[in-house]
Design a protein around this motif. Sequence first.
Motif, mmCIF file in Angstrom:
data_model
loop_
_atom_site.group_PDB
_atom_site.id
_atom_site.type_symbol
_atom_site.label_atom_id
_atom_site.label_comp_id
_atom_site.label_asym_id
_atom_site.label_seq_id
_atom_site.Cartn_x
_atom_site.Cartn_y
_atom_site.Cartn_z
ATOM 1 N N ARG A 47 0.862 -1.190 0.000
ATOM 2 C CA ARG A 47 0.000 0.000 0.000
ATOM 3 C C ARG A 47 0.901 1.244 0.000
ATOM 4 O O ARG A 47 1.750 1.398 0.876
ATOM 5 N N LEU A 48 0.711 2.103 -0.998
ATOM 6 C CA LEU A 48 1.576 3.272 -1.146
ATOM 7 C C LEU A 48 0.888 4.564 -0.732
ATOM 8 O O LEU A 48 -0.327 4.709 -0.879
ATOM 9 N N LYS A 168 -7.107 0.618 -7.628
ATOM 10 C CA LYS A 168 -7.895 1.799 -7.242
ATOM 11 C C LYS A 168 -7.727 2.172 -5.777
ATOM 12 O O LYS A 168 -8.066 3.293 -5.378
ATOM 13 N N GLN A 169 -7.224 1.240 -4.981
ATOM 14 C CA GLN A 169 -6.981 1.522 -3.555
ATOM 15 C C GLN A 169 -5.520 1.909 -3.295
ATOM 16 O O GLN A 169 -5.077 1.928 -2.149
ATOM 17 N N ASN A 170 -4.773 2.180 -4.361
ATOM 18 C CA ASN A 170 -3.349 2.552 -4.265
ATOM 19 C C ASN A 170 -2.498 1.426 -3.670
ATOM 20 O O ASN A 170 -1.562 1.668 -2.908
ATOM 21 N N ILE A 171 -2.868 0.191 -4.035
ATOM 22 C CA ILE A 171 -2.115 -0.987 -3.602
ATOM 23 C C ILE A 171 -1.542 -1.687 -4.831
ATOM 24 O O ILE A 171 -2.198 -1.776 -5.864
ATOM 25 N N ILE A 172 -0.314 -2.152 -4.703
ATOM 26 C CA ILE A 172 0.325 -2.938 -5.758
ATOM 27 C C ILE A 172 0.303 -4.405 -5.341
ATOM 28 O O ILE A 172 0.698 -4.741 -4.225
ATOM 29 N N LYS A 211 3.288 2.645 2.905
ATOM 30 C CA LYS A 211 2.361 2.643 4.041
ATOM 31 C C LYS A 211 2.345 1.280 4.737
ATOM 32 O O LYS A 211 2.371 1.191 5.957
ATOM 33 N N SER A 212 2.240 0.225 3.947
ATOM 34 C CA SER A 212 2.268 -1.126 4.500
ATOM 35 C C SER A 212 2.692 -2.104 3.421
ATOM 36 O O SER A 212 2.425 -1.884 2.238
ATOM 37 N N PRO A 227 8.024 -1.871 6.865
ATOM 38 C CA PRO A 227 8.398 -1.023 5.728
ATOM 39 C C PRO A 227 9.641 -0.176 5.983
ATOM 40 O O PRO A 227 10.296 0.272 5.048
ATOM 41 N N ALA A 228 9.989 -0.002 7.274
ATOM 42 C CA ALA A 228 11.157 0.810 7.613
ATOM 43 C C ALA A 228 12.463 0.160 7.174
ATOM 44 O O ALA A 228 13.481 0.841 7.027
ATOM 45 N N VAL A 229 12.460 -1.164 6.942
ATOM 46 C CA VAL A 229 13.704 -1.856 6.557
ATOM 47 C C VAL A 229 13.811 -1.986 5.036
ATOM 48 O O VAL A 229 14.738 -2.601 4.527
ATOM 49 N N ILE A 230 12.859 -1.390 4.311
ATOM 50 C CA ILE A 230 12.853 -1.455 2.852
ATOM 51 C C ILE A 230 13.263 -0.108 2.269
ATOM 52 O O ILE A 230 12.783 0.928 2.697
ATOM 53 N N GLY A 231 14.110 -0.142 1.253
ATOM 54 C CA GLY A 231 14.466 1.089 0.557
ATOM 55 C C GLY A 231 15.551 1.865 1.261
ATOM 56 O O GLY A 231 16.123 1.443 2.241
#
Length: 231
Positions: A47-48, A168-172, A211-212, A227-231
């Motif tokens: 979720r972005l 449409k919910q901003n999720i990939i 976001k998640s 998500p804090a350990v990604i990117g």
Amino acid sequence: MPKRGKTYKAVVEKFDKSQLYEVSEAMKLACETSRAKFDETIEVHARLGVDGRHADQQVRGAIVLPNGTGKSVKVLVFAKGPKAEEAERAGADYVGAEDMAQKIQSENWFDFDVVVATPDMMGVVGRLGKILGPKGLMPNPKSGTVTMDVEKALAEIKAGKVEYRLDKQNIIHTPIGKASFGPEKLEENFKALMEAIVKAKPATAKGQYLKSVTVASTMGPGVKVNPAVIG
């Protein structure tokens, strides 16, 4: 809410659904909670913090996963002349032009997973937008499926290229392999996908981007990744 069976309830007890896990632990749990009689697909749901209703906040692209997807993919190529011959040599499952468009329209034919088209064929393919679009099959330059380099496109798709795009919910929602891959290969694919998604962050996106992030097998529960350990 659908009623959950004993097997599902048993695997859920293996971990804390509210906890955020490190990537390696999340992949291990996704494999352990895969209990179907078939080789389940492991998917990422991210979720972005963007608003996909705005063109400048769209997130879309494609990447070849290091370890592939474990799935055999059927490819339809819209091309004519030398490019059609190139597609056939490169291993396309179906090649054609107006004849294929007619087959899709009149027979409701969808025996393919990916559509590739040369730019000169987009006039024909464009007429299929209302049919291919909702199924996520419409060729797009950003995903490398509208191209003159048909051979390269086919090689990447057959090697395990996946497309990622917002719903449409901003999720990939993107597959990263099969449970049989094991945690290490799935982690490599996961990191490659998330690196691509992070790089695709729109300049106009404000606040927290990831976001998640959740990973889950086809029939299994979602395991939350920190998500804090990604990117």
